[in-house]
Design a protein around this motif. Sequence first.
Motif, mmCIF file in Angstrom:
data_model
loop_
_atom_site.group_PDB
_atom_site.id
_atom_site.type_symbol
_atom_site.label_atom_id
_atom_site.label_comp_id
_atom_site.label_asym_id
_atom_site.label_seq_id
_atom_site.Cartn_x
_atom_site.Cartn_y
_atom_site.Cartn_z
ATOM 1 N N ALA A 485 30.287 1.037 21.043
ATOM 2 C CA ALA A 485 29.453 2.126 21.571
ATOM 3 C C ALA A 485 29.862 2.501 22.988
ATOM 4 C CB ALA A 485 27.981 1.712 21.550
ATOM 5 N N GLU A 486 30.349 1.539 23.749
ATOM 6 C CA GLU A 486 30.767 1.837 25.120
ATOM 7 C C GLU A 486 31.987 2.752 25.144
ATOM 8 O OE1 GLU A 486 30.263 -1.430 28.134
ATOM 9 O OE2 GLU A 486 30.376 -2.656 26.321
ATOM 10 N N ILE A 487 32.869 2.579 24.182
ATOM 11 C CA ILE A 487 34.030 3.458 24.097
ATOM 12 C C ILE A 487 33.587 4.866 23.718
ATOM 13 C CG2 ILE A 487 36.285 3.777 23.036
ATOM 14 C CD1 ILE A 487 35.902 1.169 24.723
ATOM 15 N N HIS A 488 32.703 4.950 22.731
ATOM 16 C CA HIS A 488 32.166 6.258 22.327
ATOM 17 C C HIS A 488 31.445 6.926 23.489
ATOM 18 C CE1 HIS A 488 29.426 9.128 20.356
ATOM 19 N NE2 HIS A 488 30.366 9.217 19.424
ATOM 20 N N TYR A 489 30.670 6.162 24.232
ATOM 21 C CA TYR A 489 29.936 6.690 25.380
ATOM 22 C C TYR A 489 30.907 7.202 26.448
ATOM 23 C CZ TYR A 489 26.293 6.925 28.989
ATOM 24 O OH TYR A 489 25.412 7.354 29.953
ATOM 25 N N ALA A 490 31.960 6.433 26.712
ATOM 26 C CA ALA A 490 32.946 6.844 27.706
ATOM 27 C C ALA A 490 33.577 8.177 27.338
ATOM 28 C CB ALA A 490 34.024 5.771 27.848
ATOM 29 N N VAL A 491 33.868 8.328 26.063
ATOM 30 C CA VAL A 491 34.549 9.535 25.588
ATOM 31 C C VAL A 491 33.615 10.741 25.570
ATOM 32 C CG1 VAL A 491 35.700 10.569 23.596
ATOM 33 C CG2 VAL A 491 36.223 8.216 24.244
ATOM 34 N N SER A 526 40.870 4.899 17.649
ATOM 35 C CA SER A 526 40.177 5.501 16.503
ATOM 36 C C SER A 526 38.847 6.107 16.929
ATOM 37 C CB SER A 526 39.965 4.463 15.400
ATOM 38 O OG SER A 526 39.026 3.469 15.790
ATOM 39 N N ILE A 527 38.141 5.432 17.821
ATOM 40 C CA ILE A 527 36.861 5.960 18.320
ATOM 41 C C ILE A 527 37.093 7.211 19.154
ATOM 42 C CG2 ILE A 527 34.849 5.453 19.757
ATOM 43 C CD1 ILE A 527 35.318 2.459 19.057
ATOM 44 N N ALA A 528 38.089 7.151 20.036
ATOM 45 C CA ALA A 528 38.384 8.304 20.902
ATOM 46 C C ALA A 528 38.848 9.501 20.078
ATOM 47 C CB ALA A 528 39.444 7.923 21.932
ATOM 48 N N ALA A 529 39.710 9.240 19.107
ATOM 49 C CA ALA A 529 40.240 10.340 18.291
ATOM 50 C C ALA A 529 39.128 11.050 17.530
ATOM 51 C CB ALA A 529 41.285 9.807 17.318
ATOM 52 N N ALA A 530 38.190 10.277 16.979
ATOM 53 C CA ALA A 530 37.094 10.871 16.225
ATOM 54 C C ALA A 530 36.213 11.732 17.124
ATOM 55 C CB ALA A 530 36.275 9.779 15.554
ATOM 56 N N ALA A 531 35.960 11.256 18.341
ATOM 57 C CA ALA A 531 35.063 11.975 19.249
ATOM 58 C C ALA A 531 35.727 13.190 19.890
ATOM 59 C CB ALA A 531 34.541 11.032 20.326
ATOM 60 N N LEU A 532 37.031 13.091 20.174
ATOM 61 C CA LEU A 532 37.729 14.170 20.870
ATOM 62 C C LEU A 532 38.506 15.086 19.935
ATOM 63 C CD1 LEU A 532 39.063 12.188 23.982
ATOM 64 C CD2 LEU A 532 37.176 13.832 23.907
ATOM 65 N N GLY A 533 38.506 14.766 18.641
ATOM 66 C CA GLY A 533 39.180 15.621 17.689
ATOM 67 C C GLY A 533 40.692 15.532 17.732
ATOM 68 N N TRP A 534 41.214 14.383 18.142
ATOM 69 C CA TRP A 534 42.669 14.211 18.171
ATOM 70 C C TRP A 534 43.211 14.157 16.744
ATOM 71 C CZ3 TRP A 534 42.898 9.475 22.011
ATOM 72 C CH2 TRP A 534 42.631 9.928 23.308
ATOM 73 N N ASP A 535 44.353 14.805 16.508
ATOM 74 C CA ASP A 535 45.045 14.618 15.243
ATOM 75 C C ASP A 535 45.946 13.380 15.351
ATOM 76 O OD1 ASP A 535 47.261 15.412 16.764
ATOM 77 O OD2 ASP A 535 47.296 17.435 15.926
ATOM 78 N N LYS A 536 46.641 13.041 14.266
ATOM 79 C CA LYS A 536 47.457 11.823 14.251
ATOM 80 C C LYS A 536 48.573 11.889 15.292
ATOM 81 C CE LYS A 536 49.915 8.621 11.199
ATOM 82 N NZ LYS A 536 50.978 8.358 12.188
ATOM 83 N N LYS A 537 49.167 13.065 15.455
ATOM 84 C CA LYS A 537 50.251 13.201 16.429
ATOM 85 C C LYS A 537 49.758 12.914 17.841
ATOM 86 C CE LYS A 537 53.677 16.486 18.177
ATOM 87 N NZ LYS A 537 54.219 17.888 18.064
ATOM 88 N N THR A 538 48.609 13.490 18.194
ATOM 89 C CA THR A 538 48.046 13.260 19.530
ATOM 90 C C THR A 538 47.663 11.801 19.711
ATOM 91 O OG1 THR A 538 47.193 15.515 19.586
ATOM 92 C CG2 THR A 538 46.233 13.952 21.136
#
Length: 582
Positions: A485-491, A526-538
């Motif tokens: 949750a702390e990672i999700h909160y940070a993002v 994985s948490i950051a990508a889901a929250a920020l909408g990163w694709d696999k390349k990013t």
Amino acid sequence: MSASSTNATLSPQSRERSLEAMRATSKENPLDVLVIGGGVTGAGIVLDAVTRGLDTAIVEAQDWASGTSSRSSKLIHGGLRYLQMLDFSLVHEALTERDLLLNKLAPHLAKPVPFLFPLIKQYERPYIGAGIMLYDILASLAPGKRAMPFHKHYSRKGMKKKFPSFRDDAAVGAIEYWDGTIDDARLVLTLVRTAASYGAHAASRTQVIELTKSGAGRVNGAVLKDLETGETFTVHAKHVINSTGVWTEETEDLAGGKGGLKVLASKGIHIVVPRDRIKGTSGLILQTEKSVLFVIPWSRYWIIGTTDTPWKQDFQHPVATKADIDYVLEHANAVLADPLTPDDIIGTYAGLRPLLQPEMKEGTSSAKVSREHTVAAPAPGFTVIAGGKLTTYRVMAEDAVDFALGAEAQGRPSVTNNIPLLGAVGLAAMANQTRSYQKKFGWSKQMIDHLLHRYGSMINEIVAICNDDPSMAQPVAGAEAYLRAEIHYAVTREGVLHLEDILLHRTRINYEFADRGLGALEDIASIAAAALGWDKKTTDSEIASYKARAAAEEAAENEPDDTSAEKVRLEAADLSPMEKLS
């Protein structure tokens, strides 16, 4: 103007809104204040200015607290050694600010910690004791409730009970006094978020590449470059305040002319070792031939440092060298019964102190430069502040805004001595509710303490994330001291734009784990990508960038000097490279 919890959220979206507000300024409708630099001084300035009712913005070329303000000794203190310089006013000022942070402004981020001052010979006890007594007296003169216990004297036997790992023959006794520690990077972030809650505009990864002037020669704004997109645009402001630390002179040069402050960059490094490697309940302050060395109890480990050496390389990426690490180990081991080895070190970090450069005789050591700050105006409309230290950021901010406003400041006095930072209000009440969180999520007392220290009364926002997604209540795989949750909160709340922002500044994973957090990258990404909408390349690019940085920093630690260490470190490219100004 009142605080808003919605405005306190830093995100890519809030960043874009802030940039849009700056784009919308004009000569006819300028900001009141533009602050350059997102370290503790700049963060303090933007909070000071916006809480005076001024339309204020802050820009930082990299991440918040990415420079000096995330690489300190994490101490809030009066500066005991400044008493040797008879600088009583500086010590009293710093002790006042220390206690204000502990009692009112940030009691979640700041904590009292005891330190032992070892006595090498018996004859030292009277005069060192007198100095520490004066330190306590100066602290007692601070307004409000005293934040710290008074000092105590210990014999050799008593000192060994407090610090069993101290070598028997290294001292005849000790004096225990109290100071404070603070999470430096989170202090900066919390200052920026608090300022945003009052309406300030805040944009990281945004570099000032030019200062603009009116026909009369007054600085009236800046040309900004969004390092994420490459876009440049002009922001207009009545007052521009430069708080860029070791970059002070580079930013001053943008105004033209020869005025301004000169700053000396001094490198300090710290090593991190596991808490169970040294047995002790107090910290240590050790005098060296150059300065002092602190052994600081912090969370699950000890922080040991620092050095004080001139830095002549690029300012962005100071690194610890083998010589630096050997120096710290040598001086720590001089008093430890079971000496530390390089294998005991789980992390290191290096930072640059922005010391005001006076007229010094040839060969004068940077360690003798005062930490007092100075404010100047190299050009009309342009204020520069440099020097100072973490503890006195609020006073520095007040002085900078007062100086910029001139006579106008009398009608708009600073109020930050009465503005608790986010997470401070309601701290005691929220702490009383944490027992239910322990039961519901199976969190340990240590985890609760960790969360309260980082978020204060905003721990309920972490709990809300866990309620929405129970998987977030679990530890990060590979960095179990933190919750997912702390990672999700940070993002989502703390302005993260890149993976390195999480590992370096929202958490301390980069130097808290021997693998520099590489084992946690997959879960964090994985948490950051889901929250920020990163694709696999990013996502893959972010992971590769952090791995390259970690490898370069590790390789630099094996180099003998700054020149060779920097060469190795710079082999890892930056995700948002800064534009060279000269």
